[in-house]
Design a protein around this motif. Structure first.
Motif, PDB file in Angstrom:
ATOM      1  N   TYR A 157       0.849  -1.192   0.000  1.00 39.35           N
ATOM      2  CA  TYR A 157       0.000   0.000   0.000  1.00 39.35           C
ATOM      3  C   TYR A 157       0.894   1.255   0.000  1.00 39.35           C
ATOM      4  N   PRO A 158       0.529   2.393  -0.610  1.00 37.66           N
ATOM      5  CA  PRO A 158      -0.789   2.761  -1.140  1.00 37.66           C
ATOM      6  C   PRO A 158      -1.060   2.176  -2.530  1.00 37.66           C
ATOM      7  N   PHE A 159      -2.342   2.107  -2.870  1.00 37.05           N
ATOM      8  CA  PHE A 159      -2.742   1.629  -4.180  1.00 37.05           C
ATOM      9  C   PHE A 159      -2.490   2.724  -5.212  1.00 37.05           C
ATOM     10  N   GLU A 160      -1.354   2.608  -5.897  1.00 43.53           N
ATOM     11  CA  GLU A 160      -0.992   3.561  -6.945  1.00 43.53           C
ATOM     12  C   GLU A 160      -0.209   2.824  -8.026  1.00 43.53           C
ATOM     13  N   ALA A 161      -0.617   2.995  -9.265  1.00 31.10           N
ATOM     14  CA  ALA A 161       0.063   2.346 -10.381  1.00 31.10           C
ATOM     15  C   ALA A 161      -0.084   3.204 -11.628  1.00 31.10           C
ATOM     16  N   PRO A 162       0.796   3.028 -12.611  1.00 37.39           N
ATOM     17  CA  PRO A 162       0.653   3.750 -13.876  1.00 37.39           C
ATOM     18  C   PRO A 162      -0.701   3.464 -14.514  1.00 37.39           C
ATOM     19  N   ALA A 163      -1.339   4.492 -14.998  1.00 37.47           N
ATOM     20  CA  ALA A 163      -2.695   4.359 -15.549  1.00 37.47           C
ATOM     21  C   ALA A 163      -2.750   3.354 -16.696  1.00 37.47           C
ATOM     22  N   ASP A 164      -1.687   3.282 -17.519  1.00 31.64           N
ATOM     23  CA  ASP A 164      -1.727   2.379 -18.669  1.00 31.64           C
ATOM     24  C   ASP A 164      -1.734   0.914 -18.240  1.00 31.64           C
ATOM     25  N   LEU A 165      -1.210   0.629 -17.038  1.00 29.43           N
ATOM     26  CA  LEU A 165      -1.218  -0.747 -16.555  1.00 29.43           C
ATOM     27  C   LEU A 165      -2.499  -1.075 -15.803  1.00 29.43           C
ATOM     28  N   THR A 166      -3.033  -0.115 -15.090  1.00 30.67           N
ATOM     29  CA  THR A 166      -4.260  -0.344 -14.327  1.00 30.67           C
ATOM     30  C   THR A 166      -5.458  -0.568 -15.241  1.00 30.67           C
ATOM     31  N   ALA A 167      -5.492   0.122 -16.371  1.00 29.08           N
ATOM     32  CA  ALA A 167      -6.655   0.064 -17.267  1.00 29.08           C
ATOM     33  C   ALA A 167      -7.002  -1.363 -17.675  1.00 29.08           C
ATOM     34  N   HIS A 168      -5.987  -2.189 -17.870  1.00 27.82           N
ATOM     35  CA  HIS A 168      -6.222  -3.564 -18.311  1.00 27.82           C
ATOM     36  C   HIS A 168      -7.059  -4.355 -17.309  1.00 27.82           C
ATOM     37  N   TYR A 169      -6.955  -4.019 -16.025  1.00 27.10           N
ATOM     38  CA  TYR A 169      -7.594  -4.819 -14.976  1.00 27.10           C
ATOM     39  C   TYR A 169      -8.962  -4.294 -14.551  1.00 27.10           C
ATOM     40  N   GLU A 170      -9.336  -3.153 -15.040  1.00 29.75           N
ATOM     41  CA  GLU A 170     -10.631  -2.591 -14.660  1.00 29.75           C
ATOM     42  C   GLU A 170     -11.768  -3.463 -15.186  1.00 29.75           C
ATOM     43  N   GLY A 171     -12.701  -3.789 -14.293  1.00 33.63           N
ATOM     44  CA  GLY A 171     -13.828  -4.636 -14.656  1.00 33.63           C
ATOM     45  C   GLY A 171     -13.546  -6.120 -14.547  1.00 33.63           C
ATOM     46  N   GLN A 172     -12.332  -6.493 -14.133  1.00 32.45           N
ATOM     47  CA  GLN A 172     -11.975  -7.915 -14.022  1.00 32.45           C
ATOM     48  C   GLN A 172     -11.985  -8.410 -12.583  1.00 32.45           C
ATOM     49  N   GLU A 173     -12.508  -7.615 -11.671  1.00 31.37           N
ATOM     50  CA  GLU A 173     -12.516  -8.017 -10.271  1.00 31.37           C
ATOM     51  C   GLU A 173     -13.247  -9.348 -10.092  1.00 31.37           C
ATOM     52  N   GLY A 174     -12.728 -10.141  -9.175  1.00 29.54           N
ATOM     53  CA  GLY A 174     -13.283 -11.469  -8.914  1.00 29.54           C
ATOM     54  C   GLY A 174     -12.184 -12.350  -8.376  1.00 29.54           C
ATOM     55  N   PRO A 175     -12.342 -13.673  -8.429  1.00 32.60           N
ATOM     56  CA  PRO A 175     -11.283 -14.562  -7.955  1.00 32.60           C
ATOM     57  C   PRO A 175      -9.941 -14.249  -8.617  1.00 32.60           C
ATOM     58  N   GLY A 176      -8.929 -14.046  -7.798  1.00 33.95           N
ATOM     59  CA  GLY A 176      -7.600 -13.723  -8.310  1.00 33.95           C
ATOM     60  C   GLY A 176      -7.304 -12.247  -8.400  1.00 33.95           C
ATOM     61  N   LEU A 177      -8.307 -11.403  -8.320  1.00 32.05           N
ATOM     62  CA  LEU A 177      -8.094  -9.953  -8.416  1.00 32.05           C
ATOM     63  C   LEU A 177      -9.212  -9.230  -7.671  1.00 32.05           C
ATOM     64  N   ILE A 178      -8.849  -8.480  -6.649  1.00 31.80           N
ATOM     65  CA  ILE A 178      -9.877  -7.719  -5.935  1.00 31.80           C
ATOM     66  C   ILE A 178      -9.730  -6.223  -6.136  1.00 31.80           C
TER      67      ILE A 178
END
Length: 451
Positions: free
Chosen positions: A222-243
């Motif tokens: 923590y804190p939750f901070e990452a480059p926007a170009d890398l975070t975009a790929h994971y948006e909407g994929q929350e579930g088992p393996g990614l919260i």
């Protein structure tokens, strides 16, 4: 002229061969330790949601351990253990920083023991041993073994320190980082990229001499901070393996930075002369990641708090793509590094780990158990103070609040759901006796019952 040229060429080849042999005897060492990376936080570990192509490639080139353990379920004790080769219980560094009321539940049944959080100069570090053997030593990233500068990496054998201080996490991952040992450079620059740059610059400067490079990333803490170009790929994929999509971006940012440092080994032509170790300081924090099938996470003595990724690429020693199920622990990495560097301990000195070299030759280690001691409440106050032993397929946990034990068969019950203590009393008693003996031998600090 031709004869002279042949003689010169032959001499040159002999000199080059001798140099290569010497390099093999003293390999460069790249020790990467990620902060808070859980056992399931890599694609090669079985997480289909996360992308970690560079670390996955490292696993294919080296040996991946599936039963690797951090020395403790929280950061500072593991860091102290890895840099000294001594168990946290023996060092009396068993909590993540200075312990205090901020960690203690009001209704607690036991009072945690006093513990240190600064790495004593009475210890001898891995960097000090390697430096005495001719290594250039560089530290880049998170240290968390003392707030005072007299306990920082350059006071423990490192020639260079960029990032190492008393902080347990960065105020921010974007420059200016407000980390006292890392001057600002470029506004908005991501911390993992900066640390990779500094490690690369060190390697370029020191090439030609054996190097010990510690890249102990602040990510994925923590804190939750990452480059926007890398975070975009994971948006909407929350579930088992990614919260958390941002956490996915942090994992990938770490992978990218590690990959850049590995690429530099290739560019410098020293990859075949470099031992690379990749691991984590404790299990994943449940507020950030999904540790399933493991139980619980950071701060807990269950597998989710202790089991971590481990990959070792040791050219000429490890087998490419091999997977090893042998239980190993952080202090083993210390012993392995010293073995690789040809550093022998004085007769009156010893470590709490074993070199892993026998495993790479299909042999076995000498010990019969691993031990863990966490007599504190973690920052989340959701755990129970205890100690644990792993021997063969069995794992026993001793809880200090009520002196009860839990016993699990990890070969059949990786998720630690079926407590076998009542059905296997002889096994439980044997392991408890062995654990208590180890606690006495290390003079471990123990909690006291509250009245």
């Amino acid at each position: 002229m031709k004869a002279t040229s042949l003689v010169f060429a032959s001499c040159f080849c002999l000199i080059a061969a001798a140099a290569a042999s010497q390099a093999a005897e003293k390999p460069n060492i790249l020790l990467v330790m990620v902060d808070d990376m859980g056992w399931m936080d890599l694609h090669c570990q079985g997480n289909e949601k996360l992308r970690s192509p560079r670390i996955d490639a490292l696993a294919k080139q080296g040996e991946r351990f599936t039963s690797a353990y951090a020395a403790a379920p929280v950061c500072s004790p593991t860091r102290a253990a890895l840099i000294t080769g001594l168990a946290p219980a023996r060092l009396h560094i068993t909590q993540h920083g200075a312990d205090g009321p901020q960690f203690w539940p009001k209704d607690r049944r036991v009072q945690p023991p006093a513990t240190g959080f600064e790495l004593s100069h009475a210890t001898t570090t891995l960097a000090e041993r390697l430096k005495a053997s001719g290594y250039a030593t560089g530290f880049f990233g998170k240290w968390h073994l003392g707030d005072d500068k007299k306990f920082w990496p350059t006071e423990h054998g490192f020639d260079v320190n960029l990032g190492g201080c008393g902080y347990g996490g960065p105020p921010t991952y974007f420059d200016p980082y407000r980390i006292p040992s890392l001057p600002p450079r470029k506004t908005g620059e991501y911390l993992s990229e900066r640390l990779a740059d500094e490690a690369i610059e060190f390697m370029r400067r020191e090439q030609g001499e054996p190097m010990f490079v510690c890249l102990w990333t602040y990510n994925v803490h923590y804190p939750f901070e990452a480059p926007a170009d890398l975070t975009a790929h994971y948006e909407g994929q929350e579930g088992p393996g990614l919260i958390n999509p941002i956490y996915g971006g942090q994992v990938e940012a770490t992978d990218r930075a590690v990959g850049r440092v590995l690429d530099e080994l290739d560019r410098l032509g020293i990859a075949d002369e470099t031992l690379v170790i990749f691991t984590s300081d404790n299990g994943g924090w449940l507020g950030a990641t999904d540790n399933r099938p493991l139980r619980e996470g950071k701060g807990h003595l269950y597998e989710g708090g202790l089991r971590v990724p481990l990959i070792i690429r040791w050219p000429g020693v490890t087998e490419a793509g091999a997977v090893n199920e042998t239980p190993v622990v952080s202090m083993d990495l210390t012993a392995t590094i010293l073995d690789a560097a040809g550093v022998r301990l004085p007769e009156d000195d010893s470590l709490d780990g074993e070199t892993l070299r026998p495993l790479f030759k299909d042999e076995t280690l000498q010990r019969d158990a691993l031990y863990f001691h966490y007599p504190h409440f973690a920052f989340h106050q959701d755990n129970r103070p205890g100690s644990s032993i792993r021997s063969g397929k069995y794992k026993l946990i001793l809880w200090y609040d009520d002196d009860s034990v839990e016993l699990y068969d990890l070969e059949q019950d990786l998720s630690e759901q079926e407590n076998l203590a009542a059905s296997l009393p002889e096994v439980s008693q044997k392991l408890k006796t062995q654990l208590v003996g180890w606690l006495e031998e290390t003079k471990a600090g123990l909690p006291e019952k509250r009245k």
